[in-house]
Design an enzyme around this catalytic site. Structure first.
Site, PDB file in Angstrom:
ATOM      1  N   SER A   1      -7.503   2.058  -3.276  1.00 43.30           N
ATOM      2  CA  SER A   1      -6.267   2.577  -2.695  1.00 43.30           C
ATOM      3  C   SER A   1      -5.365   3.139  -3.782  1.00 43.30           C
ATOM      4  O   SER A   1      -4.419   3.872  -3.488  1.00 43.30           O
ATOM      5  CB  SER A   1      -5.528   1.488  -1.926  1.00 43.30           C
ATOM      6  OG  SER A   1      -5.269   0.387  -2.751  1.00 43.30           O
TER       7      SER A   1
ATOM      8  N   GLU B   1       0.819  -1.201   0.000  1.00 38.66           N
ATOM      9  CA  GLU B   1       0.000   0.000   0.000  1.00 38.66           C
ATOM     10  C   GLU B   1       0.859   1.259   0.000  1.00 38.66           C
ATOM     11  O   GLU B   1       0.621   2.198  -0.765  1.00 38.66           O
ATOM     12  CB  GLU B   1      -0.922   0.008   1.219  1.00 38.66           C
ATOM     13  CG  GLU B   1      -1.799   1.231   1.312  1.00 38.66           C
ATOM     14  CD  GLU B   1      -2.755   1.309   0.148  1.00 38.66           C
ATOM     15  OE1 GLU B   1      -2.655   2.280  -0.620  1.00 38.66           O
ATOM     16  OE2 GLU B   1      -3.578   0.396  -0.007  1.00 38.66           O
TER      17      GLU B   1
ATOM     18  N   ASP C   1       0.965   4.116  -2.971  1.00 38.93           N
ATOM     19  CA  ASP C   1       0.576   5.497  -2.704  1.00 38.93           C
ATOM     20  C   ASP C   1       1.698   6.463  -3.055  1.00 38.93           C
ATOM     21  O   ASP C   1       1.488   7.473  -3.748  1.00 38.93           O
ATOM     22  CB  ASP C   1       0.211   5.661  -1.226  1.00 38.93           C
ATOM     23  CG  ASP C   1      -1.095   4.976  -0.855  1.00 38.93           C
ATOM     24  OD1 ASP C   1      -1.753   4.444  -1.757  1.00 38.93           O
ATOM     25  OD2 ASP C   1      -1.446   4.978   0.336  1.00 38.93           O
TER      26      ASP C   1
ATOM     27  N   ASP D   1     -17.816  12.445 -16.725  1.00 37.48           N
ATOM     28  CA  ASP D   1     -18.938  11.680 -16.182  1.00 37.48           C
ATOM     29  C   ASP D   1     -18.830  10.232 -16.644  1.00 37.48           C
ATOM     30  O   ASP D   1     -18.753   9.954 -17.846  1.00 37.48           O
ATOM     31  CB  ASP D   1     -20.248  12.306 -16.661  1.00 37.48           C
ATOM     32  CG  ASP D   1     -21.454  11.778 -15.916  1.00 37.48           C
ATOM     33  OD1 ASP D   1     -21.276  11.016 -14.943  1.00 37.48           O
ATOM     34  OD2 ASP D   1     -22.582  12.153 -16.294  1.00 37.48           O
TER      35      ASP D   1
END
Length: 600
Positions: free
Chosen positions: A517, A298, A302, A559
């Site tokens: 994440s 993780e 990140d 969108d």
């Protein structure tokens, strides 16, 4: 047997001296699902009690927050100072005196207490025997059925009646959030490759506003920094390294961002950034283990994508400890699984806070006591008022719990009734943060694990009224999933971004991974670039984003209208035109957002 902290012995003799007080129940919860009572907790086990005092003028802080975050308001961008925020949330002096006196009654000296910057939290380590006396309760050791984590908790606690006006909550008491599931919303892709993607043919993407962009066809199998800049219309933009703009990431659960992995990533995708790094800030016993085998999937994800998108903007990685499980017959001086408060205490104490912060962790909302969730959310509001934009992953379970496999989701309430319900996530459900869902592929469609839905704790904020009302009126057939969700709750997510097939380096090797994440640091990267735009033009940072996103910013978002996110044995909600509880308002179009954020 636990080794007591030195001052714990001083408490033992003071318990009998405390005058008897009539206690009144503060909170009671049903024994949570999958947790089993192993018996009374050791009397000398030490609990780090956190005591929340009422915030004297939070309503005024909230009013300020909405005014300075509304681009149509004359006060837009007039962020509050650290001192101004603290003055609004500081407890009334009567509450400070009452809590100090109550602690003294139990032999707890002022020197044994630590306080948050605004003094609205008091922390003290006490043995179980004293905590039971103070709170008129009994603590037990509880064990989780799946991974055998153990915690010391109670299912109810009380306070002397005269203290109810001066204490909002005490934790950890009824907080059974399963910290291994306070999860990195992380998943390996089915396909993994050590070979870099090679640009080849291009795909023409037609955005929802009719504009067209070109994206390398390779981005359908491997997401890179180049892919994201192409897809989100930011090719060629170079932020400043010196204008004061900063971006930060939070890390929990002993996640360490590996610098060598970052250099491999930079060599692969951002060669201009080679030999640059980031600042690591350790909080509450947080660590920074740079051993290759300890690289955190993780943390690496990140850091590589958020800092890769924003180079050379200065970056910080906050490594916060305080959340590992414990075994009660091991010497463990603390038993804390509330790292958000530890992180908030630290960050709110700083005079300068990064303008953009992303967090890729969360819990099922129902596992967090509502009183605690609201206080943590109030802490996020304080950061927003000071000019910080907070992004949180919306989760990887669709409308269900955090289990990414819809077939194994339980989707039952955690209150003893075991009623089937959609399960929103926290902190994404906090109305003062920006919840980021996920998309996949080029052109983009909703990814099937994108967390979304409606909070059971927080009511719908006014900035969502028009978009969400329109969704219910014209996009969701009447009666769909009736009783499975709270239509009046804060709606999740707000926005989205690509969330799968990200090429990262972990432990010296390249992998494809994904999850929301990935989408949260990605969206945060583009928010940081927008903050760079504003700061470079002498404007204040964007701060709390959502009022802008729902009033003007949606015009700079793509969108997403295709896809759904199943869960709880249902197809879940569908992506559709306008806001939807799968992809929110959509994904960023940086070039359009750049113009928008300079228009006010």
């Amino acid at each position: 047997m636990l080794v007591l902290l030195p001052f714990a012995f001083a408490f033992a003799g003071a318990v009998c001296a405390a005058p008897p007080r009539a206690h009144k129940l503060v909170e009671s919860v049903a024994p949570p699902r999958d947790w089993f009572n192993l018996g009374p907790a050791p009397a000398d086990h030490v609990i780090p009690l956190r005591i929340a005092l009422p915030q004297s003028d939070f309503d005024t802080l909230e009013r300020h927050l909405y005014e300075i975050s509304d681009p149509d308001h004359e006060r837009y961008g007039a962020h509050l100072s650290k001192e101004e925020v603290e003055a609004l949330v500081a407890p009334h002096p009567d509450s400070l005196r009452a809590v100090d006196a109550w602690l003294a009654e139990h032999g707890i000296p002022e020197s044994a207490c630590t306080r948050s910057p605004a003094k609205d939290w008091v922390s003290v380590n006490v043995p179980v025997s004293l905590a039971e006396t103070m709170l008129d309760t009994t603590f037990h050791v509880w064990k989780h059925a799946v991974d055998e984590d153990q915690v010391v908790r109670t299912t109810s606690y009380s306070l002397p009646e005269h203290m109810h006006a001066h204490i909002e909550l005490v934790q950890p008491t009824t907080f059974f959030s399963h910290m291994k599931n306070h999860r990195t919303t992380f998943r390996f892709s089915d396909s993994q490759s050590d070979a870099p993607s090679v640009p080849g043919e291009t795909i023409t993407v037609t955005n929802s506003d009719g504009t067209k962009i070109l994206v390398d066809a390779s981005c359908n199998t491997t997401i890179t920094i180049t892919c994201l800049k192409q897809l989100y219309n930011a090719v060629g933009y170079k932020p400043s390294a010196t204008n004061g703009n900063e971006i930060a990431l939070t890390g929990y659960l002993e996640q360490f961002a590996n610098v060598e992995d970052l250099q491999l990533f930079y060599a692969d995708q951002v060669p201009d950034a080679l030999n640059s790094s980031f600042k690591v800030t350790l909080i509450n016993g947080g660590q920074n283990n740079q051993t290759a085998s300890e690289a955190g999937d993780e943390a690496d994800l990140d850091v590589q994508f958020a800092f890769g998108l924003t180079f050379p903007t200065p970056g910080t990685f906050f490594s916060t400890g305080g959340s590992p499980p414990f075994i009660p017959d091991v010497d463990t001086p603390t038993d804390s699984n509330e790292p958000y408060t530890e992180w908030l205490d630290f960050v709110l104490a700083q005079h300068k806070v990064p303008q953009t912060i992303s967090t890729s962790y969360g819990d099922d909302e129902q596992t967090v006591p509502i009183s605690f969730a609201k206080r943590v959310c109030a802490g996020f509001a304080q950061l927003g008022a000071r000019g910080t934009s907070l992004m949180f992953s919306s989760g990887d379970g669709g409308v269900g719990d955090g289990d990414p496999d819809p077939a194994t989701q339980t989707c039952q309430t955690n209150d003893g009734r075991n009623v089937t319900k959609f399960i929103p996530g926290f902190p994404a459900s906090c109305p003062f943060v920006t919840a980021v869902g996920g998309t996949i592929n080029i052109p983009e469609v909703a990814v099937d694990f994108s967390g979304g839905g409606f909070s059971n704790y927080f009511s719908r904020p006014s900035y969502q009224d028009q978009a969400v009302t329109e969704f219910f009126a014209t996009k969701l057939p009447k009666g769909t999933y009736a009783g499975l969700f709270n239509p009046n709750g804060r709606a999740i997510p707000d926005v989205s971004a690509e969330s799968d097939k990200f090429r990262v380096f972990i432990g010296g090797q390249a992998f494809h991974i994904g999850g929301t994440s990935a989408s949260s640091p990605t969206f945060a990267g583009f928010v940081s670039l927008l903050n760079d735009v504003r700061i470079s033009h002498g404007r204040p940072s964007l701060g709390f984003l959502n009022p802008f996103l729902y009033s003007k910013g949606f015009a700079g978002l793509n969108d997403i209208t295709v896809g759904n996110a199943p869960g709880c044995g249902t197809p879940g909600f569908n992506a559709t035109s306008g806001w939807d509880p799968v992809t929110g308002l959509g994904t960023p179009n940086f070039a359009k957002l750049k113009d928008l954020v300079l228009s006010f």
